[in-house]
Design a protein around this motif. Structure first.
Motif, PDB file in Angstrom:
ATOM      1  N   PHE A  13       9.098  -2.793 -15.093  1.00  0.00           N
ATOM      2  CA  PHE A  13       7.664  -2.545 -15.181  1.00  0.00           C
ATOM      3  C   PHE A  13       6.907  -3.791 -14.746  1.00  0.00           C
ATOM      4  O   PHE A  13       7.298  -4.918 -15.082  1.00  0.00           O
ATOM      5  N   ARG A 153      -0.543   1.544 -14.011  1.00  0.00           N
ATOM      6  CA  ARG A 153       0.829   1.281 -14.448  1.00  0.00           C
ATOM      7  C   ARG A 153       1.715   1.192 -13.208  1.00  0.00           C
ATOM      8  O   ARG A 153       1.465   1.882 -12.206  1.00  0.00           O
ATOM      9  N   CYS A 155       5.861   0.991 -12.062  1.00  0.00           N
ATOM     10  CA  CYS A 155       7.259   1.123 -12.492  1.00  0.00           C
ATOM     11  C   CYS A 155       8.172   1.232 -11.269  1.00  0.00           C
ATOM     12  O   CYS A 155       7.912   2.039 -10.370  1.00  0.00           O
ATOM     13  N   ARG A 350       3.932   7.940 -24.126  1.00  0.00           N
ATOM     14  CA  ARG A 350       5.162   7.461 -24.748  1.00  0.00           C
ATOM     15  C   ARG A 350       5.286   8.169 -26.088  1.00  0.00           C
ATOM     16  O   ARG A 350       4.334   8.152 -26.880  1.00  0.00           O
ATOM     17  N   HIS A 356       9.240   8.814 -22.126  1.00  0.00           N
ATOM     18  CA  HIS A 356       8.169   8.163 -21.372  1.00  0.00           C
ATOM     19  C   HIS A 356       7.774   9.052 -20.201  1.00  0.00           C
ATOM     20  O   HIS A 356       8.641   9.479 -19.428  1.00  0.00           O
ATOM     21  N   ILE A 358       5.782   8.739 -16.879  1.00  0.00           N
ATOM     22  CA  ILE A 358       5.127   7.884 -15.890  1.00  0.00           C
ATOM     23  C   ILE A 358       4.535   8.821 -14.849  1.00  0.00           C
ATOM     24  O   ILE A 358       5.261   9.534 -14.154  1.00  0.00           O
ATOM     25  N   LYS A 388      10.420  -3.472 -23.006  1.00  0.00           N
ATOM     26  CA  LYS A 388       9.618  -3.516 -21.776  1.00  0.00           C
ATOM     27  C   LYS A 388       8.310  -2.750 -21.938  1.00  0.00           C
ATOM     28  O   LYS A 388       7.243  -3.218 -21.524  1.00  0.00           O
ATOM     29  N   THR A 389       8.385  -1.566 -22.540  1.00  0.00           N
ATOM     30  CA  THR A 389       7.157  -0.772 -22.703  1.00  0.00           C
ATOM     31  C   THR A 389       6.272  -1.342 -23.819  1.00  0.00           C
ATOM     32  O   THR A 389       5.049  -1.196 -23.768  1.00  0.00           O
ATOM     33  N   GLU A 392       4.417  -4.014 -22.063  1.00  0.00           N
ATOM     34  CA  GLU A 392       3.385  -3.390 -21.227  1.00  0.00           C
ATOM     35  C   GLU A 392       2.190  -2.994 -22.086  1.00  0.00           C
ATOM     36  O   GLU A 392       1.035  -3.296 -21.752  1.00  0.00           O
TER      37      GLU A 392
END
Length: 439
Positions: A13, A153, A155, A350, A356, A358, A388-389, A392
């Motif tokens: 990310f 965002r 990814c 999420r 998740h 995206i 990681k999220t 973010e």
């Protein structure tokens, strides 16, 4: 099954528009086999020209490199809102096609006759076997070329199977079908031809889906997760919409929802309220009205289009007032994003720190029923992506204000004179009808 097995270490990310630009240019320079870029638009401005020059340079360096760009047909042939009539971004495409001997293909995809009724809102860029997915388009503000930026965002997934699936879909739907004219060629279909193209494409898209190579589920090991690519077009049988609702319906502990425009489709709003009632914690991160791309700061320059951010804020205030009891219980957390005069364009979900979404979908009625949308549904059962999220999310929340009461949100009486007058002329029933259909 449509899931693709991916090693958790192959998903990354990025957090800022400048990182988005840096990574985009880096991936272009590294590509040797194929580049497929899908975006609402690739703008004729400094950032757009830099990206296009990089693409042509890559094609010149590696003539066997296949480069296909897909943008909305109508959006690609006009300037920004408020500008005088022009060729729009197509002028840049035509100019570069004349300058370079090696060609880059720029396809115009028209999912509807006019933009107001629907656009190509597919996202995702393939560079060899890398999928770089973002809701952002390509222009100065998305790439933070100058002072202002628009946050999204970003990814990146290293997966040949996923990249193949995206390329196969684009090739089958738009290139092989010959239903997406090249915008960097002089001749375009006349109105009658284009009408036939749109009608044929609409039928095709409603049946379309991503094709995924079969795999053996028994081979899944501990450091892997699965990704399902989804596409949706129209209100009926929309797989992306159905997957979004299912995520919320099955939530047991927590839902984090990103949207730039607070105007959830009725069915999704109903699912969200039901989740709150069964004790699920809901965090909504939404842009402040001043972070909306339609916001006009100067009252003297105000035009009708500038009413949109105020309408969204009215809906948000109504929602907060109605469900204040969930805020008081600590179940509902509304975060308004605002950072100087920059804008907010995040979207996605999420759920339970495992699932998740995206996506480029704005999670509003327009995305739900008019535009062609797609997304990646990640099932991270062992929560490899959680850190990681979390990072973010923490970075996004830095520039947010938590709303504790509807009284913290401005009312019509607080607005500048021109939007206030216009809002008083519009009946609430008219506002609802417009929002539910087009915004």
């Amino acid at each position: 099954m449509k899931e693709i097995v991916v090693n958790s270490g192959e998903i990354e990310f990025f957090s800022t528009p400048k990182q988005y630009k840096q990574q985009l240019l880096s991936l272009i320079a590294q590509s040797r086999k194929r580049i497929f870029i899908t975006a609402l638009y690739l703008q004729d401005d400094a950032a757009g020209r830099e990206v296009m020059q990089a693409l042509y340079q890559a094609k010149n360096n590696y003539p066997e490199l296949v480069i296909n760009i897909f943008v909305d047909y109508n959006r690609g042939q006009r300037g920004l809102i408020g500008e005088k009539a022009s060729l729009g971004n197509r002028a840049l495409y035509l100019k570069l096609a004349q300058q370079y001997p090696k060609q880059v293909n720029v396809y115009g995809v028209a999912v509807k006759r006019k933009e107001v009724f629907g656009v190509l809102h597919l996202k995702g860029m393939v560079f060899d076997d890398q999928l770089f997915y973002t809701g952002a388009s390509i222009n100065d503000v998305y790439l933070h070329q100058h002072e202002r930026y628009r946050l999204d965002r970003y990814c990146q997934v290293n997966s040949a199977t996923l990249a193949n699936s995206f390329c196969q879909y684009l090739s089958e739907q738009f290139i092989d079908s010959q239903l997406a004219p090249l915008l960097n060629q002089q001749e375009l279909p006349d109105l009658i031809e284009q009408k036939h193209i749109i009608n044929e494409l609409k039928v095709k898209l409603k049946k379309s889906t991503y094709q995924v190579e079969n795999f053996d589920h028994s081979a899944v090991i501990n450091d892997k997760l699965t990704i399902e690519p989804l596409v949706g077009f129209g209100r009926r049988g929309n797989k992306l919409n159905m997957a979004t609702r299912t995520m919320v319906q099955r939530a047991r502990r927590e839902v984090v929802l990103f949207t730039p425009y607070f105007n959830l489709p009725y069915s999704l709003a109903r699912d969200v309220i039901k989740s709150l009632k069964r004790g699920v914690k809901l965090t909504v991160v939404v842009g402040d009205k001043t972070a909306n791309d339609f916001f006009i700061a100067n009252d003297n320059e105000f035009s009708t289009i500038g009413i949109i951010p105020y309408l969204y804020e009215m809906l948000l205030k109504r929602f907060v007032k109605r469900y204040q009891n969930f805020i008081d219980k600590g179940l509902l957390n509304i975060h308004l994003w605002k950072h100087d005069d920059n804008s907010f364009h995040l979207k996605g979900l999420r759920v339970d720190e495992r699932f998740h979404l995206i996506t480029g979908s704005n999670l509003n009625p327009r995305a739900w029923g008019l535009d062609l949308e797609n997304g990646l549904l990640i099932d991270d059962k062992q929560q490899f992506l959680l850190q990681k999220t979390n990072d973010e999310l923490a970075g996004i929340l830095v520039h947010t204000q938590r709303i504790n009461s509807f009284e913290e949100i401005e009312s019509v009486a607080d607005y500048p004179e021109k939007p206030q007058k216009l809002l008083k002329k519009i009946r609430l029933t008219q506002i609802d009808r417009i929002l539910k259909r087009f915004l």
